[in-house]
Design a protein around this motif. Structure first.
Motif, mmCIF file in Angstrom:
data_model
loop_
_atom_site.group_PDB
_atom_site.id
_atom_site.type_symbol
_atom_site.label_atom_id
_atom_site.label_comp_id
_atom_site.label_asym_id
_atom_site.label_seq_id
_atom_site.Cartn_x
_atom_site.Cartn_y
_atom_site.Cartn_z
ATOM 1 N N GLY A 91 14.426 0.853 -3.319
ATOM 2 C CA GLY A 91 15.349 -0.077 -3.968
ATOM 3 C C GLY A 91 14.836 -1.500 -4.022
ATOM 4 O O GLY A 91 15.510 -2.388 -4.550
ATOM 5 N N THR A 250 16.329 -6.119 -2.577
ATOM 6 C CA THR A 250 16.891 -5.348 -3.681
ATOM 7 C C THR A 250 17.577 -6.290 -4.668
ATOM 8 O O THR A 250 17.968 -7.409 -4.309
ATOM 9 C CB THR A 250 17.923 -4.320 -3.191
ATOM 10 N N LEU A 274 20.947 1.687 -4.612
ATOM 11 C CA LEU A 274 21.537 0.469 -5.166
ATOM 12 C C LEU A 274 23.024 0.644 -5.438
ATOM 13 O O LEU A 274 23.818 -0.292 -5.251
ATOM 14 C CB LEU A 274 20.792 0.059 -6.437
#
Length: 364
Positions: A91, A250, A274
């Protein structure tokens, strides 16, 4: 070190030069503050030919990008550009990039200079769709003409009506004085001051540079180095890869949920990770702040609360040339992220008070 088509010009103009991403690049000419204010008030030109350009082509180009990118490429019309991120298996952000939908089944990706080889390898290693990939970085030069007088300057050199090229769109046109008629003229600036970027073959660079500076003479046009590029983007709160973003951050943590599209039937890399972050929250958030006490925040400075407990770290910081106040971006624990929260930046063992605020820091 590599050279851009303009390296000899920078040296002749007396620029302070330094290696960046393998290139000999200008850091400043007349001084960062002067160059910063020139872009805010008039027009300046950045040599950004060190940036990378990767073509993705063919009938499987869109499918490939849909899996690689955080944003929804299917929504991107021809002639428009899109800010996006390449996501790794955890991510994290491999790179933040701009995707240009050049033609049906043809996209140009503009990637960060320091990540060209990394991005290229990532794409080649993960090309399950067998999209046609081409690393054109060494055959494309780029100049950014930025500032409130950028449109008037560039308009002298092209028949394209630049008033009809809104933000995050581009056209293909000619630049007078260069003999080129297939220049990409793009409105995707990184300064917040308005303007355009142009992409062209490197061998035409000097002619184009000279034409631009002649056209902008009446507006006080100046060459601008990477130092002012950094202060300009930071005043807008724009992220810089390597400072505010990297392989461990992320897009949800970085406040880039708006370029992370969970559209149906789009199984992009690390989507479940995510989605979970978006639903359940994160352990850190990228926030803007400004100093309430005199001091300049710098990358890596520790941030604490009033009990001197560590709550975050500065990722980018500077003294704002326009407000004369220290400003920055930082990853903070979520409970300290609300606007107006008091935080303390540790500067040489002193606790200097700051406040969480929403960028831009520049008064537009």
């Amino acid at each position: 070190m590599k050279k851009t088509p303009f390296t000899d010009i920078h040296i002749a103009l007396g620029a302070k030069m330094h290696e960046f991403a393998g290139y000999n690049m200008p850091i400043e000419y007349s001084g960062i503050i002067d160059e910063h204010l020139t872009v805010c008030n008039a027009v300046g030109v950045f040599d950004v030919s060190h940036m990378g350009e990767i073509w993705v082509k063919g009938p499987r180009a869109q499918a490939f990008l849909q899996r690689m990118m955080s944003n929804d490429v299917a929504s991107l019309e021809t002639g428009k550009a899109q800010y996006s991120a390449i996501i790794n298996d955890q991510g994290g952000i491999v790179d933040d990039i701009i995707v240009y939908h050049y033609e049906p089944e043809k996209y140009m990706l503009v990637v960060n200079a320091s990540n060209v080889e990394k991005d290229w390898k990532w794409f080649v290693d993960h090309n399950q769709e067998n999209a046609e990939l081409e690393n054109a970085s060494d055959n494309i030069a780029q100049l950014a003409i930025q500032g409130p007088k950028a449109l008037e300057t560039l308009q002298k050199l092209t028949k394209v009506d630049l008033t009809k090229v809104p933000y995050y769109t581009f056209v293909i046109g000619s630049i007078e004085g260069s003999g080129l008629d297939n220049v990409i003229i793009s409105n995707t600036g990184y300064t917040g001051a308005g303007g355009f970027e142009i992409y062209f073959y490197p061998q035409y660079g000097v002619d184009i540079w000279n034409a631009i500076f002649e056209a902008g003479k009446e507006f006080g046009i100046k060459p601008i180095g990477l130092g002012a590029r950094d202060t300009l983007r930071l005043e807008m709160g724009f992220c810089l890869y390597g400072n505010d973003l990297d392989d461990t951050t992320t897009p949800i943590e970085a406040g880039l949920g708006w370029i992370t599209k969970f559209t149906e039937e789009r199984n992009f890399t690390a989507r479940p990770i995510l989605e979970k972050q978006k639903k359940e929250g994160v352990t850190r958030k990228l926030c803007g702040f400004h100093m309430l006490e005199k001091g300049i925040p710098r990358h890596g400075y520790e941030i604490v609360n009033d009990k001197e407990e560590k709550i975050g770290v500065v990722t980018s910081g500077t003294m704002s040339p326009t407000t004369k106040i220290g400003v920055g971006l930082a990853y903070l624990k979520p409970e300290y992220a609300p606007m107006g929260t008091a935080i303390y930046i540790k500067v040489r063992d002193k606790m200097l008070k700051a406040e969480v605020v929403k960028p831009p820091f520049r008064k537009l």
